[in-house]
Design a protein around this motif. Structure first.
Motif, mmCIF file in Angstrom:
data_model
loop_
_atom_site.group_PDB
_atom_site.id
_atom_site.type_symbol
_atom_site.label_atom_id
_atom_site.label_comp_id
_atom_site.label_asym_id
_atom_site.label_seq_id
_atom_site.Cartn_x
_atom_site.Cartn_y
_atom_site.Cartn_z
ATOM 1 N N LYS A 179 13.819 -38.385 -12.088
ATOM 2 C CA LYS A 179 14.466 -39.426 -12.750
ATOM 3 C C LYS A 179 14.780 -39.111 -14.326
ATOM 4 O O LYS A 179 15.757 -39.379 -14.708
ATOM 5 C CB LYS A 179 13.357 -40.739 -12.995
ATOM 6 C CG LYS A 179 13.363 -41.510 -11.511
ATOM 7 C CD LYS A 179 12.010 -42.270 -11.483
ATOM 8 C CE LYS A 179 11.867 -43.339 -12.719
ATOM 9 N NZ LYS A 179 10.642 -43.948 -12.599
ATOM 10 N N GLU A 206 18.057 -37.110 -13.951
ATOM 11 C CA GLU A 206 19.125 -38.004 -13.960
ATOM 12 C C GLU A 206 19.492 -38.519 -15.280
ATOM 13 O O GLU A 206 20.637 -38.719 -15.695
ATOM 14 C CB GLU A 206 18.469 -39.129 -13.021
ATOM 15 C CG GLU A 206 19.666 -39.917 -12.275
ATOM 16 C CD GLU A 206 20.801 -39.224 -11.809
ATOM 17 O OE1 GLU A 206 20.389 -38.359 -10.902
ATOM 18 O OE2 GLU A 206 21.741 -39.483 -11.774
ATOM 19 N N GLU A 207 18.536 -38.976 -15.936
ATOM 20 C CA GLU A 207 18.575 -39.687 -17.368
ATOM 21 C C GLU A 207 19.274 -38.555 -17.968
ATOM 22 O O GLU A 207 20.149 -38.792 -18.939
ATOM 23 C CB GLU A 207 17.385 -40.009 -17.934
ATOM 24 C CG GLU A 207 17.341 -40.651 -19.242
ATOM 25 C CD GLU A 207 16.157 -41.031 -19.835
ATOM 26 O OE1 GLU A 207 16.039 -41.406 -21.225
ATOM 27 O OE2 GLU A 207 15.106 -41.230 -19.268
ATOM 28 N N GLN A 228 22.995 -38.415 -17.045
ATOM 29 C CA GLN A 228 23.888 -39.414 -17.529
ATOM 30 C C GLN A 228 23.951 -39.424 -19.145
ATOM 31 O O GLN A 228 25.221 -39.853 -19.282
ATOM 32 C CB GLN A 228 23.050 -40.681 -17.380
ATOM 33 C CG GLN A 228 22.718 -41.043 -16.110
ATOM 34 C CD GLN A 228 23.684 -41.615 -15.273
ATOM 35 O OE1 GLN A 228 24.698 -42.077 -15.963
ATOM 36 N NE2 GLN A 228 23.577 -41.805 -13.946
ATOM 37 N N ARG A 229 22.974 -38.937 -19.762
ATOM 38 C CA ARG A 229 23.420 -39.040 -21.287
ATOM 39 C C ARG A 229 24.425 -38.049 -21.648
ATOM 40 O O ARG A 229 25.662 -38.104 -22.255
ATOM 41 C CB ARG A 229 22.318 -38.429 -22.084
ATOM 42 C CG ARG A 229 21.264 -39.474 -22.178
ATOM 43 C CD ARG A 229 20.308 -38.932 -22.910
ATOM 44 N NE ARG A 229 19.057 -39.919 -22.988
ATOM 45 C CZ ARG A 229 18.521 -40.116 -24.041
ATOM 46 N NH1 ARG A 229 18.411 -39.381 -24.960
ATOM 47 N NH2 ARG A 229 17.396 -41.080 -24.024
ATOM 48 N N SER A 262 26.930 -36.800 -19.823
ATOM 49 C CA SER A 262 28.298 -37.228 -19.348
ATOM 50 C C SER A 262 28.759 -38.327 -20.327
ATOM 51 O O SER A 262 29.940 -38.486 -20.333
ATOM 52 C CB SER A 262 28.392 -37.569 -17.975
ATOM 53 O OG SER A 262 27.440 -38.399 -17.619
ATOM 54 N N SER A 263 27.877 -39.108 -20.678
ATOM 55 C CA SER A 263 28.396 -40.451 -21.646
ATOM 56 C C SER A 263 28.670 -39.818 -22.851
ATOM 57 O O SER A 263 29.715 -40.357 -23.424
ATOM 58 C CB SER A 263 27.468 -41.552 -21.535
ATOM 59 O OG SER A 263 26.126 -40.969 -22.225
ATOM 60 N N LYS A 277 32.329 -38.753 -22.794
ATOM 61 C CA LYS A 277 33.332 -39.526 -22.198
ATOM 62 C C LYS A 277 34.522 -39.455 -22.812
ATOM 63 O O LYS A 277 34.696 -39.702 -24.052
ATOM 64 C CB LYS A 277 32.841 -41.070 -22.346
ATOM 65 C CG LYS A 277 33.014 -41.700 -20.667
ATOM 66 C CD LYS A 277 32.327 -43.007 -20.799
ATOM 67 C CE LYS A 277 32.036 -43.496 -19.331
ATOM 68 N NZ LYS A 277 30.946 -44.441 -19.067
ATOM 69 N N GLU A 279 29.155 -30.485 -17.431
ATOM 70 C CA GLU A 279 30.087 -31.473 -17.442
ATOM 71 C C GLU A 279 31.575 -31.118 -16.493
ATOM 72 O O GLU A 279 31.824 -31.920 -15.818
ATOM 73 C CB GLU A 279 30.535 -31.799 -18.762
ATOM 74 C CG GLU A 279 31.695 -32.829 -19.048
ATOM 75 C CD GLU A 279 31.076 -34.130 -18.790
ATOM 76 O OE1 GLU A 279 32.136 -34.980 -18.857
ATOM 77 O OE2 GLU A 279 30.142 -34.188 -18.737
ATOM 78 N N SER A 285 30.917 -30.920 -13.099
ATOM 79 C CA SER A 285 30.705 -32.108 -12.086
ATOM 80 C C SER A 285 32.192 -32.624 -11.670
ATOM 81 O O SER A 285 31.987 -33.418 -10.739
ATOM 82 C CB SER A 285 29.939 -33.261 -13.018
ATOM 83 O OG SER A 285 30.982 -33.437 -13.903
ATOM 84 N N GLU A 324 17.797 -41.315 -5.238
ATOM 85 C CA GLU A 324 18.603 -41.314 -6.279
ATOM 86 C C GLU A 324 19.958 -41.684 -5.608
ATOM 87 O O GLU A 324 20.277 -41.292 -4.693
ATOM 88 C CB GLU A 324 18.688 -39.864 -6.618
ATOM 89 C CG GLU A 324 17.344 -39.393 -7.444
ATOM 90 C CD GLU A 324 17.139 -39.934 -8.817
ATOM 91 O OE1 GLU A 324 18.096 -40.779 -9.112
ATOM 92 O OE2 GLU A 324 16.123 -39.801 -9.499
ATOM 93 N N ASN A 331 22.830 -41.000 -7.079
ATOM 94 C CA ASN A 331 23.887 -40.089 -7.678
ATOM 95 C C ASN A 331 24.235 -38.451 -7.185
ATOM 96 O O ASN A 331 24.354 -37.635 -7.527
ATOM 97 C CB ASN A 331 23.358 -39.787 -9.142
ATOM 98 C CG ASN A 331 24.743 -39.657 -9.875
ATOM 99 O OD1 ASN A 331 25.827 -39.590 -9.334
ATOM 100 N ND2 ASN A 331 24.525 -39.319 -11.154
#
Ligand SMILES: Nc1nc2c(ncn2[C@@H]2O[C@H](COP(=O)(O)OP(=O)(O)OP(=O)(O)O)[C@@H](O)[C@H]2O)c(=O)[nH]1
Length: 367
Positions: free
Chosen positions: A39, A42-43, A46-47, A49-50, A53, A134, A137, A234, A236
Motif C-alpha cells: 500500500k 502504491e501511495e 501515485q504521488r 506520477s501526479s 502530471k 515515470e 511507466s 492492488e 494497479n
C-alpha cells in the motif's frame, strides 16, 4: 507524509519482516506487513506520477498493438528501433542519446506494430530516479515489453525486472485469479478451488483486513502465494508478456553465448548493428503479442491476401463481425472457413468458433 517518510516506513517494515521468523504462527503477521508495504509503495507511485502530471509522457498509440524497448543506456535500443521500424532514432556513441520517447512502426505479416524506445532505465544524475520511473511507466501501456540487454552486461536483467516490479508491472506472469466480493455482514469467507500451500485462512483474513475489508467473499483459483494474493488486491498491476533480447552478439563467440544460456534461460541473441537475427526477433514479437492474421473473403469477391485483419489469438467469428460492422452481428447466419481452425476447407461454423492464424473467413448474413 513526504517521500522520505514513505521510504523510511517501507524500510522499517522490511526490516521487521527480515527479523520475523516465518512459520505458521507468524504468517498472518507477515501477510499484514507485506500488505502495508504494498500500500505504501502504491501511495509513493501515485504521488510521483501526479507530481509530473501534464509534463507529457503520454504517447499516442497507433497500429494493431504496441511494444516497448526497455534497457540500460547504450545497449543499442535506438539502433534496434531503426532496424525494426521506420523510425529514425538518433544513435549515439555515448550514453543518454535517447531522452524522449521515440515511436516507430514495424510492419510485419500485414500488422502494424508500434514500438517505443524510452530513455535508458537509469537516467543518470539529472534525471533522478523519480523521473526514470515515470518514463518507465510507459511500459505499462504496452502489449509487450522487449527487455534489451547488452551482451557484456547480462546482469542488468535482474535490475530491470526489479524496476518493473516496483512500478507494478509483472512481466511474463499470469494474473492471479482472486475474486473478492464485499458484503455487509458475515466476516471474511474464503473458498479455494485447490489446496493453498502458501496461504492459510488467518493470513488471508489479516491481509484482507489490512485493505479495510472485514466482510467479504474471497474466491481463489490456483495455488497463489502471499505476494500474488496481495498483488491481486492492488488495482494497479499490469501483467504483460516480455521477451529478452541480447544485443551486440557480433562482439562475442558461440561459447560465450552458450555460457550465458546457463544463467539466462530464454533470450534472443541479435546484433542490431550487423542486422543479425532481426527477422527472427520480428517473428517472436508477432508471436508474443499473440496476434493472428485472418483473410477476409467478401461475398462474390476474391480473398484479400494483401490486407489481413490482425486480431488477438482466441478471437471468435462473432467478435470479428463486431469489428467489421454491426450489421454482420445483427444479421449473422453462419461463417465459412478455410484454414487450420477447421477440419475441411470451406467448413460451416457458428458464431463462437475460434479463429486461427491464416484462416480465410467468409461471413454469411441473413438476407
Ligand atoms: N557492436 C555492436 N554495436 C552496437 C550494436 N547495436 C548498437 N551498437 C552500438 O552501441 C552504441 C549505442 O547504441 P544506441 O542505439 O545509441 O543505444 P541506446 O540503447 O539507444 O542508448 P541510449 O540512447 O543512450 O539509451 C552505438 O555506438 C551503436 O553503434 C550491435 O549490435 N553491435
Amino acid at each position: 507524509m513526504s517521500f522520505m517518510d514513505i521510504d523510511e516506513k517501507i524500510k522499517k517494515i522490511e526490516d521487521e519482516i527480515q527479523k520475523t521468523p516465518y512459520n505458521k504462527a507468524t504468517s498472518h503477521h507477515i501477510g499484514k506487513l507485506k500488505a502495508k508495504i504494498s500500500k505504501l509503495k502504491e501511495e509513493s507511485l501515485q504521488r510521483k506520477s501526479s507530481g509530473t502530471k501534464g509534463k507529457g509522457f503520454h504517447v499516442k498509440k497507433t497500429g494493431d498493438s504496441t511494444a516497448v524497448l526497455v534497457g540500460f543506456p547504450s545497449v543499442g535500443k535506438s539502433t534496434l528501433l531503426n532496424e525494426l521500424t521506420n523510425a529514425e532514432s538518433k544513435v549515439g556513441a555515448y550514453q543518454f542519446t535517447t531522452l524522449d520517447i521515440i515511436p516507430g512502426i514495424m510492419e510485419y505479416r500485414g500488422a502494424k506494430i508500434q514500438i517505443f524506445d524510452i530513455p535508458g532505465i537509469i537516467t543518470g544524475a539529472s534525471g533522478g530516479k523519480g523521473r526514470g520511473r515515470e518514463i518507465l511507466s510507459v511500459a505499462r501501456t504496452a502489449n509487450l515489453i522487449l527487455i534489451v540487454l547488452d551482451v557484456f552486461n547480462p546482469q542488468h536483467l535482474d535490475i530491470i525486472l526489479r524496476e518493473l516490479r516496483d512500478i507494478g508491472i509483472h512481466p511474463n506472469e499470469d494474473k492471479p485469479d482472486v475474486r473478492v466480493r464485499r458484503k455487509k455482514l458475515g466476516g471474511v469467507q474464503v473458498s479455494a478451488t485447490e489446496e493453498l500451500t502458501h496461504l492459510d485462512e488467518t493470513t488471508i483474513r489479516s491481509i484482507i483486513n489490512e485493505y479495510g475489508m472485514h466482510n467479504a467473499d474471497v474466491l481463489i483459483r490456483g495455488d497463489v502465494t502471499m505476494d500474488q494474493f496481495i498483488d491481486a488486491l492492488e488495482s494497479n498491476r499490469a501483467y504483460i508478456p516480455a521477451v529478452i533480447v541480447l544485443n551486440k552478439v557480433d562482439l562475442v563467440d558461440d561459447t560465450y553465448i552458450k555460457e550465458l544460456k546457463k544463467t539466462i534461460p530464454d533470450f534472443i541473441p541479435i546484433s542490431a548493428d550487423k542486422n543479425l537475427n532481426i527477422n527472427y526477433l520480428k517473428d517472436q514479437i508477432f508471436e508474443n503479442l499473440n496476434l493472428i492474421r485472418v483473410y477476409l473473403k467478401p461475398q462474390g469477391k476474391k480473398v484479400d491476401f494483401e490486407d489481413p485483419l490482425i486480431i488477438k489469438k482466441g478471437t471468435s467469428v462473432i467478435d470479428v463481425c463486431g469489428k467489421l460492422h454491426r450489421e454482420f452481428v445483427k444479421n449473422f447466419r453462419h461463417a465459412k472457413i478455410w484454414g487450420d481452425s477447421v477440419k475441411f476447407p470451406g467448413q460451416k461454423t457458428g458464431p463462437d468458433h475460434i479463429l486461427e492464424d491464416k484462416d480465410i473467413l467468409r461471413i454469411i448474413v441473413k438476407k
